[in-house]
Scaffold this active site. Structure first.
Site, mmCIF file in Angstrom:
data_model
loop_
_atom_site.group_PDB
_atom_site.id
_atom_site.type_symbol
_atom_site.label_atom_id
_atom_site.label_comp_id
_atom_site.label_asym_id
_atom_site.label_seq_id
_atom_site.Cartn_x
_atom_site.Cartn_y
_atom_site.Cartn_z
ATOM 1 N N SER A 7 0.827 -1.199 0.000
ATOM 2 C CA SER A 7 0.000 0.000 0.000
ATOM 3 C C SER A 7 0.863 1.251 0.000
ATOM 4 O O SER A 7 0.406 2.311 -0.427
ATOM 5 C CB SER A 7 -0.874 0.027 1.254
ATOM 6 O OG SER A 7 -1.650 -1.135 1.333
ATOM 7 N N HIS A 36 -1.300 -2.736 -7.312
ATOM 8 C CA HIS A 36 -1.971 -2.491 -6.028
ATOM 9 C C HIS A 36 -3.481 -2.607 -6.171
ATOM 10 O O HIS A 36 -4.125 -1.749 -6.756
ATOM 11 C CB HIS A 36 -1.562 -1.094 -5.509
ATOM 12 C CG HIS A 36 -2.119 -0.763 -4.170
ATOM 13 N ND1 HIS A 36 -2.482 0.502 -3.790
ATOM 14 C CD2 HIS A 36 -2.384 -1.556 -3.097
ATOM 15 C CE1 HIS A 36 -2.950 0.469 -2.557
ATOM 16 N NE2 HIS A 36 -2.893 -0.761 -2.117
ATOM 17 N N GLU A 60 -3.824 0.289 -8.922
ATOM 18 C CA GLU A 60 -2.757 1.262 -9.154
ATOM 19 C C GLU A 60 -1.535 0.486 -9.666
ATOM 20 O O GLU A 60 -1.057 -0.430 -8.993
ATOM 21 C CB GLU A 60 -2.401 2.000 -7.865
ATOM 22 C CG GLU A 60 -3.478 2.968 -7.410
ATOM 23 C CD GLU A 60 -3.161 3.642 -6.073
ATOM 24 O OE1 GLU A 60 -3.553 4.800 -5.901
ATOM 25 O OE2 GLU A 60 -2.538 3.016 -5.192
ATOM 26 N N ASN A 73 -4.058 5.968 -1.132
ATOM 27 C CA ASN A 73 -3.766 5.991 0.298
ATOM 28 C C ASN A 73 -3.119 7.299 0.755
ATOM 29 O O ASN A 73 -3.268 7.697 1.914
ATOM 30 C CB ASN A 73 -2.911 4.788 0.691
ATOM 31 C CG ASN A 73 -3.747 3.516 0.682
ATOM 32 O OD1 ASN A 73 -4.971 3.574 0.821
ATOM 33 N ND2 ASN A 73 -3.114 2.375 0.493
#
Ligand SMILES: NC(=O)c1ccc[n+]([C@@H]2O[C@H](COP(=O)([O-])OP(=O)(O)OC[C@H]3O[C@@H](n4cnc5c(N)ncnc54)[C@H](O)[C@@H]3O)[C@@H](O)[C@H]2O)c1
Length: 283
Positions: free
Chosen positions: A119, A140, A152, A190
């Site tokens: 992450s 991701h 991602e 994130n």
């Protein structure tokens, strides 16, 4: 695309979901768990999830049985040998991931792309543990992986265009939207999401509002599908603290400094859904 067989290392919340996404979309999947008991429970979890999707009319019976036939669970990491793509999804700790990348580099064939589902951690540090940094990138997924539509694709400074193109093609084959992002902590989602989640805990800790009112406010006021505490419980508080620590390490921005309550909850093993209790009780 040359990817046909996909290895997944790590069978926690994300590993199982990624395996399911890939198997449903026609890839041969090898899911590696450290223990046979976890491997078995992953396979059982996937069976249950696929059956639910058949019930809801989202999958046909044939698609369900095809996905299960394409899934193999193993405990031996050596089984990654004939995979075209390996995605690691083990605990969010850089030292563990780096060790895993050097192991995978030794095991896998030269053409294999090695990807991380991290992450926040620097993908380049994992890439440099291998003799193939041009074949290492981030792929991701989001939680729950079979449901969320985004991936991602993380571009390090050493990755080749060919690897990025393969990663994008894999994402699209899984019916996900691929966005590309530089190898910087938190990537897009994130980096934006975690200051918000951390600040929600700060409001709670400061007694500004209750858990239920904060969750209700963000659902009703912002149209979010779940409030911050329900989301933290879904992500896992240990993973959330690891993500915030990595963001803080990269940017030294106080918005990323973990609110003490969250760290104390991790010490108390109140990790969220995965331990049965977090901000909410799941027993
Ligand atoms: N939880 C989320 O919402 C979410 C979303 C996207 C990405 N991620 C990322 O996915 C990865 C896995 O997260 P998760 O939520 O599935 O965590 P989890 O805690 O559910 O699972 C972690 C897995 O790592 C394994 N593990 C622990 N130590 C290990 C070691 N030394 N060697 C090999 N395996 C080991 C555990 O047995 C477990 O199967 C992390 O990098 C995390 O940042 C998590």
């Amino acid at each position: 695309m040359s990817i046909k067989r996909v290895g997944i290392v790590g069978s926690g919340i994300m590993g199982g979901g990624i395996a399911e996404s890939a198997a449903v979309h026609g890839f041969e999947v090898v899911l590696r768990s450290r223990s046979q008991a976890t491997a078995d429970s992953m396979a059982a979890g996937m069976e249950k999830s696929l059956a639910k999707q058949v019930e809801k009319g989202k999958l046909s019976e044939e698609e369900r049985s095809g996905a299960l036939e394409r899934l193999t669970t193993v405990t031996d990491i050596g089984a990654m040998v004939d995979c075209d793509l390996v995605i690691e999804s083990v605990v969010e700790e850089l030292a563990i991931k780096k060790h895993l990348f050097s192991e995978l580099d030794r095991i896998c064939k030269d053409h294999t792309i090695l990807a991380t589902n991290t992450s926040t951690l620097p993908v380049i540090e994992m890439a440099m543990e291998t003799g193939r940094p041009e074949k290492v990138c981030g792929i991701h997924f989001f939680n729950p992986a079979p449901v969320m539509t985004l991936i991602e694709v993380v571009r390090t400074i050493t990755v080749s265009e060919e690897t990025i193109a393969e990663a994008r093609a894999f994402a699209e084959a899984c019916e996900k939207q691929a966005v590309e992002v530089k190898d910087q902590a938190g990537f897009i989602v994130n980096a934006l999401l975690f200051p918000y989640l951390n600040n929600a805990v700060r409001l709670l800790e400061g007694g500004v509002a209750s858990r239920d009112d904060i969750d209700a406010a963000m659902k009703g006021g912002c149209g979010f599908p779940m409030g911050p505490f329900a989301l933290l419980d879904l992500v896992g508080l240990d993973t959330s603290v690891a993500i915030l620590d990595a963001l803080y390490e990269e940017y030294k921005d106080p918005h990323f400094a973990v609110v003490p309550l969250m760290r104390r909850m991790v010490s108390a093993e109140l990790l969220g859904r995965k331990s049965g209790r977090g901000f909410y009780d799941y027993h």
